[in-house]
Design a protein around this motif. Sequence first.
Motif: not given
Length: 332
Positions: A153-158
């Motif tokens: 759901i909320v993962g990698d900011y990259r």
Amino acid sequence: MVRLAAVKEMFYTFMEEYVCGRPENCRTMFDGASVVEYSTIGLQQSVGNIIKALKTSEDFDVHYTTVADLMEFEDEQDYILMAKGHHFQAYRDGAYLFPFLWGGKYEFAVNKERGKIDWIKFYLEYEFGNTYLPKMQWGWKLYEETKELKTSIVGDYRKYQAIVPREEKEQIRTEIYKLLWDWDNFYVDKCLERVTEDVYARVKLFEEVGPSKEYYGKAEFAQLMKDNLAYEDQTQMSVLFEDISLEKDGNEALVHMKRYNPGKIVNKHVDVSTIHKLFCNMRFTAKLVKQGENWMLKEVNVTPINDVDALGFNIKEVKENELNSVQSAFYR
């Protein structure tokens, strides 16, 4: 066209109204294109459904939220904020509180042209206390039911373009936030991209007897992450900065910070004298070095503390003539 500063104020307002059980006050932030995806309430669309699903309770005697480790990003259409949110709601009976503590990671996106929320995503990372309310009255799915969704759901900011702060010290803060975000998600390889080859860690925990454990180099630093995961599976590394000092012509930084950890048992023992305190259980002293344009972790010393911090909060409402009856406090 909306500005980033306005998006941040929208986020803070949303977080405050949400934890106070008043999502209807945020109705104008949404439109027909808005989507909310929470591990607790699932995928929600249409303004009416979103407001209904986000509703908790308004009758708590105490409620506050802490926004921690805020990072700023963008893509062609949206400004995106990623942060950790810690929430506290409690009923009061004299000097006693009956609290529900919960928190996790947020992704908050606002369309640059429309100025409306495109999406809010949230993953619940911990909950403690009065869980009857969210489970039986609000219809939530709790941590044990959704922990396999940790990074989906909320993962990698990259996947987004980072908005780089102008100030050097703010850049250091952001780099530490990113490292700890990866740590929470157990992205071992990505954490190792943010440390030097000769990284050194010295760690002491309350429960340990004897000297601190030492870790040398990237391989042992990876083992430190694994040791920490075994120690606490509901980890969430939120920090309060005490001091950042630049050294050696601005190419080294010494950082003092404390870990804010609502999930530790000390935080369950709350009363009217501690309701607006941030409990901290670790102190980090870190050295970072600049390599090219990047700040890299070179050394970190972790020591146990049992501390509270009342800095950095604004009390929004106080019941008249009741000194210790804080109704709503909001931390940034």
